[in-house]
Design an enzyme around this catalytic site. Structure first.
Site, PDB file in Angstrom:
ATOM      1  N   GLU A 183      -7.755   1.345  11.088  1.00 38.20           N
ATOM      2  CA  GLU A 183      -7.405   2.323  10.062  1.00 38.20           C
ATOM      3  C   GLU A 183      -8.563   3.267   9.726  1.00 38.20           C
ATOM      4  O   GLU A 183      -8.697   3.724   8.591  1.00 38.20           O
ATOM      5  CB  GLU A 183      -6.905   1.619   8.792  1.00 38.20           C
ATOM      6  CG  GLU A 183      -5.600   0.867   9.006  1.00 38.20           C
ATOM      7  CD  GLU A 183      -5.034   0.262   7.725  1.00 38.20           C
ATOM      8  OE1 GLU A 183      -5.811  -0.025   6.806  1.00 38.20           O
ATOM      9  OE2 GLU A 183      -3.811   0.071   7.657  1.00 38.20           O
ATOM     10  N   GLU A 252       1.443  -2.429  12.023  1.00 38.02           N
ATOM     11  CA  GLU A 252       1.601  -3.060  10.702  1.00 38.02           C
ATOM     12  C   GLU A 252       2.849  -2.520  10.013  1.00 38.02           C
ATOM     13  O   GLU A 252       2.836  -1.403   9.488  1.00 38.02           O
ATOM     14  CB  GLU A 252       0.376  -2.817   9.805  1.00 38.02           C
ATOM     15  CG  GLU A 252      -0.876  -3.547  10.237  1.00 38.02           C
ATOM     16  CD  GLU A 252      -2.005  -3.441   9.211  1.00 38.02           C
ATOM     17  OE1 GLU A 252      -1.734  -3.052   8.054  1.00 38.02           O
ATOM     18  OE2 GLU A 252      -3.155  -3.743   9.579  1.00 38.02           O
TER      19      GLU A 252
END
Length: 846
Positions: A183, A252
């Site tokens: 991320e 995710e």
């Protein structure tokens, strides 16, 4: 004979699959999917973090994941637990990564190893070891030579470990993917041009390790070839990879959200989660991972934040204790089966999407051989009827219907045909009745933690020190102690009650003691606002006064650009304010510091010290006390927790192992919750909350493998005051089992067969099955065919109800482990013609 054939078939399938992952497999990718040995695959994955459960739990968690339709288990690799001291490694117990990966392989599943080594994960310091912070010249997650050297060293070590055990698919092992960074695209703009050179370096470094499997970067739009950029979020159907040569992957899919101390409990309705999954596969996705599939527990001091709770349940399909969360687990299992029925078409061709009206879409996958699968989506908040291929279909709001043959609906994401289980906790005393009949002193012993400085390694410094740089996170606790002389004619003595001690702290929790007595406390509000500022009325005396400030961290920051530079502790100012406006700034005086507690130095968490006091007058509701008792666990194999109602804030250990920080006095806001969240419309982490105006967490998981059959030791360190005699066990059990199926439901996915028209005409089926092998359905709490309403535990009859429903369900189900009942007027008669009917049933299993 049939059973023998089934066993043979299962054996052939099982050993056949094992054979496919016991010999070197080629893992590559193209624009549609991952290719394993040249064949495109539709893959369903789920996250299980090995340190958040125990090795004894792993096989069951992995098997339940497989039973739920997963192909892949995804986990981060947690640097700080593996290398707590530089060049000293720990891969034992809960940190035995190799064992975890091998257990996944033994179950016949693949692994996605997210090395990072930054993980975020609501994990202490984002997974970085604290010693990294002290390397001269280091800057985290940017084009910085000291950081890159350490990151490469650890990443290479993990890769080498996996290679030595032949765990990559290229060696015949289960690992088909690895991740580098995590991320970073969310925060890389803060690092300027150095972010681009860093990400290019990280990609090149990872590829050079030659794992033989693809690498991914999540949330990294500029991930350089050959790294696959992937999506994280509640919805990823609109995501497009940064190259036409890369597949659309979702690393995710958030099954819920994490819980914070002081927050309400988040949950995500399964209808919305299933909708998100189906939409992703509808629009070209072929790899999807649930974050989390099993969330587990933040044992010890592993939770980050700050203020992340000990429970990391995440509303996952497998709950914190490893039990099936129903209907979430079961409905997603059906979704996975429905998607796999379309796999042949999904991997063979590109999707063609057309509009069926506003917020209505049909996506068709049609192969050259004539195979056809379709997805019909209603992205609206009201029900719609559409025409597709000449047939009419009812599409509930915010749902996707899956048609494996482009004609018949096998599943609609809004129509749940899975059982609902209401979990219950049976409470019992922590200590036996025999023990309770004796004096309290025979049950609990205690040691008072000294206020202020009590250790030989205390030191003196001018001014106020930042906490994390001082403690290196060796303990949550740092004492700031000051002795100050107040002369008899000073204004602070004119009216002691009006003297104010002002303290500013970067957080997270502060306890203020004046002359050995607790004067007041403060805590940060949230991870976004962890600072503490208090004005505490105090009483001072002529001459020497001692001010002791106990500052505590509650998990270190784990997210954001430069999160490692966010400090903690009392950074000041610290001032005395008199009623006449007089102010004395104490900040720059000579402060004495103590890292950690005396009880930690004495090893009190193990319970073995000789200093424990056992006397009838057990001190309760007083700050800074260590408590100890012995206990026998509840009988049976049901998961156990300790209910800390009655305690304030602290940490607990069972047989020397920390079950985590407890904080039952931290109560959630009194508004914003709903017990029946409308799944229709976009989900966010604040949309569906429960448990308002209650403690964020009262139950704390104690793994069964951590307790002996008798003679266990529980140790508590209580900071602010509580009554340990009020705490007790809570045993996680299944309460009621329910299902509610309408006449418009499709057949169970397991019964799908394109050739069986007669079966389809028989109508939907309601099925119930007791969760434990030795259980049977013992009673029917509710049964109604007609227009019942309510949810599991609160069902009630509608205006229309078949008089024979209860007796029919009793006859079909009572005394059996499982039962199936046709939901139609053929079974129950027609209590109200022309009305769409449903069957609602609630049972007990014993």
């Amino acid at each position: 004979m049939m059973r023998g054939r089934e066993i043979l078939a299962v054996s052939v399938l099982f050993f056949g699959f094992l054979a496919t992952i016991s010999f070197a497999a080629s893992v590559t990718y193209d624009h549609r999917a991952l290719l394993i040995d040249g064949k495109r695959r539709v893959l369903i994955s789920g996250s299980i973090h090995y340190p958040r459960s125990t090795p004894e739990m792993w096989p069951d968690l992995i098997q339940k994941s497989k039973d739920g339709g997963l192909d892949v288990i995804e986990t981060y690799v947690f640097w700080n637990v593996h290398e707590p001291v530089r060049n000293q490694f720990n891969f034992e117990g809960r940190y035995d990564l190799v064992k975890f990966v091998k257990l996944v392989a033994e179950a016949g599943l693949y692994v996605h190893l997210r090395i990072g080594p930054y993980v975020c994960a609501e994990w202490n310091y984002g997974g970085f070891p604290l010693w990294l912070h002290f390397i001269p010249g280091i800057k985290f997650r940017t084009d910085n030579e000291p950081f890159k050297a350490e990151m490469q060293r650890f990443t290479a070590k993990i890769v080498d470990m996996m290679k030595q055990e032949k765990l990559y698919a290229s060696q015949g092992g289960p690992i088909i993917l690895s991740q580098i960074e995590n991320e970073y695209g969310n925060i890389d703009s803060a690092f300027g041009p150095a972010a681009k050179t860093y990400i290019n370096w990280a990609a090149k470094m990872a590829v050079s390790l030659d794992t033989g499997v693809p690498w991914v970067m999540c949330q990294q739009p500029d991930a350089p070839d050959p790294i696959i950029n992937t999506c994280n979020g509640f919805y990823c159907d609109q995501f497009t990879p940064n190259s036409n040569n890369k597949p659309k992957m979702w690393t995710e899919n958030w099954s819920g959200w994490f819980l914070s101390f002081g927050g309400a409990v988040p949950y995500r309705p399964v209808e919305d989660l299933a909708f998100a999954v189906a939409r992703f596969f509808q629009l070209g996705g072929t790899f999807q991972n649930y974050y989390m599939y099993h969330g587990g527990t933040n044992f010890g001091r592993t939770s980050g934040g700050p203020f992340i709770s000990t429970s990391y349940d995440y509303d996952a399909p497998l709950d914190e204790y490893g039990l099936l969360r129903q209907p979430k687990w079961g409905h997603l299992k059906d979704v996975h089966k429905a998607i796999k029925l379309c796999e042949e078409a999904l991997i063979a061709t590109e999707p063609t999407t057309t509009s069926l009206g506003p917020n209505l879409e049909a996506t068709v996958y049609k192969t050259g051989s004539g195979s056809c699968s379709a997805f019909l989506a209603n992205v609206d908040t009201s029900d719609k009827t559409v025409t597709f291929n000449g047939n009419s279909y009812n599409l509930p709001a915010w749902s996707v219907s899956i048609l494996p043959d482009c004609k018949n609906v096998v599943l609609n994401t809004a129509k749940v045909n899975s059982v609902t289980v209401i979990p219950s906790f049976t409470h019992q005393s922590l200590v036996s009745d025999v023990a309770y009949s004796k004096a309290v002193s025979s049950v609990w012993s205690w040691i008072k933690e000294p206020v202020g400085i009590s250790k030989k390694d205390a030191f003196v410094k001018s001014g106020l020190l930042e906490q994390i740089n001082t403690t290196a996170d060796k303990s949550d606790s740092l004492w700031y102690s000051l002795s100050t002389n107040i002369k008899g004619n000073e204004p602070f003595l004119e009216d002691g009650s009006q003297t104010i001690l002002h303290v500013d702290s970067l957080g997270h929790v502060l306890h203020v003691f004046v002359n050995g007595k607790l004067a007041g406390s403060g805590a940060g509000e949230s991870s976004g606002n962890a600072k503490v500022s208090v004005d505490i009325p105090i009483t001072v005396v002529p001459g020497k006064n001692t001010i002791d400030l106990l500052s505590l961290t509650v998990g270190l920051y784990n997210y954001g650009a430069f999160y490692d530079l966010i400090g903690a502790g009392v950074t000041g100012p610290v001032k005395l304010k008199g009623q006449n406006g007089t102010t004395v700034d104490l900040s720059s005086q000579q402060w004495t510091y103590q890292i950690g507690l005396k009880g930690e130095e004495l090893g009190l968490p193990s319970g073995s010290s000789s200093q424990w006091i056992s006397q009838p007058n057990l001190p309760t509701n007083q700050p800074l006390i260590w408590y100890k008792t012995n206990f026998d666990p509840p009988a049976g194999n049901d998961p156990i927790a300790i209910d800390f109602t009655g305690m304030g804030k602290g940490e607990a250990w069972v047989n020397g192992q920390s079950i985590g920080r407890y904080w039952p006095t931290n109560v959630s806001p009194n508004s914003g919750c709903t017990d029946s969240c409308n799944y229709r419309g976009a989900y966010n982490s604040n949309k569906c909350l429960k448990n308002c105006a209650k403690p964020s967490q009262t139950l704390y998981h104690v793994p069964r493998s951590w307790v002996k059959s008798s003679g266990n030791t529980l140790v508590l360190f209580e900071e602010v005051g509580g009554d340990p005699t009020k705490i007790g066990f809570a045993i996680r059990k299944v309460g009621s089992l329910c299902s509610h199926v309408s006449e418009s439901h499709p057949l169970p996915v397991d019964m799908w067969n394109t050739d069986s028209e007669a079966l389809k005409k028989s109508g939907p089926i309601l099925s119930l099955e007791c969760p434990h092998p030795n259980q049977v359905i013992s009673s029917i709490k509710f049964a109604s065919f007609g227009t019942p309403h309510g949810t599991c535990g609160t069902f009630s009859h509608g205006q229309c109800s078949s008089s024979s429903a209860l007796s029919i369900v009793q006859k079909a189900c009572v005394g059996s482990k499982s039962c199936s009942i046709g939901v139609s007027i053929n079974t129950f008669g027609d209590p109200c013609r022309g009305v769409k009917k449903s069957l609602a049933v609630e049972v007990s299993c014993t």
